[in-house]
Design a protein around this motif. Structure first.
Motif, short mmCIF file in Angstrom:
data_model
loop_
_atom_site.label_atom_id
_atom_site.label_comp_id
_atom_site.label_asym_id
_atom_site.label_seq_id
_atom_site.Cartn_x
_atom_site.Cartn_y
_atom_site.Cartn_z
N SER A 102 58.54 52.04 -40.00
CA SER A 102 57.23 52.40 -40.52
C SER A 102 56.17 51.39 -40.08
O SER A 102 55.04 51.75 -39.75
N LEU A 103 56.54 50.12 -40.05
CA LEU A 103 55.63 49.07 -39.60
C LEU A 103 55.23 49.30 -38.15
O LEU A 103 54.06 49.23 -37.78
N TYR A 104 56.23 49.63 -37.31
CA TYR A 104 55.94 49.92 -35.91
C TYR A 104 55.12 51.20 -35.77
O TYR A 104 54.22 51.28 -34.93
N ALA A 105 55.41 52.20 -36.58
CA ALA A 105 54.65 53.45 -36.54
C ALA A 105 53.17 53.20 -36.83
O ALA A 105 52.30 53.75 -36.16
N ALA A 106 52.91 52.35 -37.82
CA ALA A 106 51.52 52.01 -38.15
C ALA A 106 50.86 51.27 -36.99
O ALA A 106 49.67 51.47 -36.70
#
Length: 198
Positions: A154-158
């Motif tokens: 999720s951090l990378y997606a953001a």
């Protein structure tokens, strides 16, 4: 490599590039083979010589990324328990395949969070946690690994959604710290040291 092999590589690259372009404009499920062929400047017969469906192109790319991840795990010389190193290696893969991920994330963010890549990472972390031996309950192992991997992805997606500003070093270190903090609820300090997260 034979000339025919070079043609295959070139054609597949043209198909991928066209798919990336279209994926930046619309959802994968709404892209047709005809539309992809027009964008790639190939005919349908050429497409079907290489792939059965458009999702097959994505599956092939996911397979290549998983192969890269497996190769890192084999050749790193470190243990699967070195979760910090695993997260750092994932960052390297993300940077190498940045165009692929950026294309996917623009309109197809669920592919990054629900596909084979996520499942492979979850299984790897689950194996590492099981090997440490602190969490023995299968249900807890699954929940902890799911939560951890989902958070990192999720951090990378953001980051992708925000235009990939800055390098991944910051994301990597935040991920390692968050994973370490979260795992302290289940794993002692000496076991975390074994996993080289500290």
């Amino acid at each position: 490599m034979e000339r025919s092999d070079l043609r295959v590589v070139k054609t597949r690259r043209v198909i991928r590039d066209a798919l990336f372009k279209l994926m930046s404009e619309k959802e994968l499920s709404k892209i047709t083979v005809s539309e992809l062929c027009v964008c790639a400047e190939i005919n349908r017969k050429t497409f079907y010589r290489h792939y059965r469906t458009i999702p097959d192109v994505i599956e092939e790319l996911e397979g290549e990324i998983l192969d890269e991840f497996a190769e890192i795990m084999r050749t790193s010389g470190g243990s699967v328990l070195d979760v910090g190193a695993v997260i750092r290696d994932i960052s390297l893969i993300v940077m190498r395949r940045r165009d692929f991920f950026v294309s996917i994330m623009k309109r197809n963010s669920d592919l990054f969070g629900n596909g084979r890549i996520k499942e492979a990472l979850r299984r790897t972390l689950m194996a590492a946690l099981k090997k440490v031996g602190t969490i023995t309950d299968e249900r807890t192992l699954r929940a902890v690994s799911e939560f951890t991997v989902s958070g990192v992805l999720s951090l990378y997606a953001a980051w992708f959604d925000g235009g990939c500003e800055g390098d991944t070093d910051f994301l990597t270190e935040v991920s390692v710290k968050m994973v370490t903090s979260g795992l302290t609820a289940f794993i002692s300090e000496d076991k975390l040291s074994e996993m080289r997260l500290k």
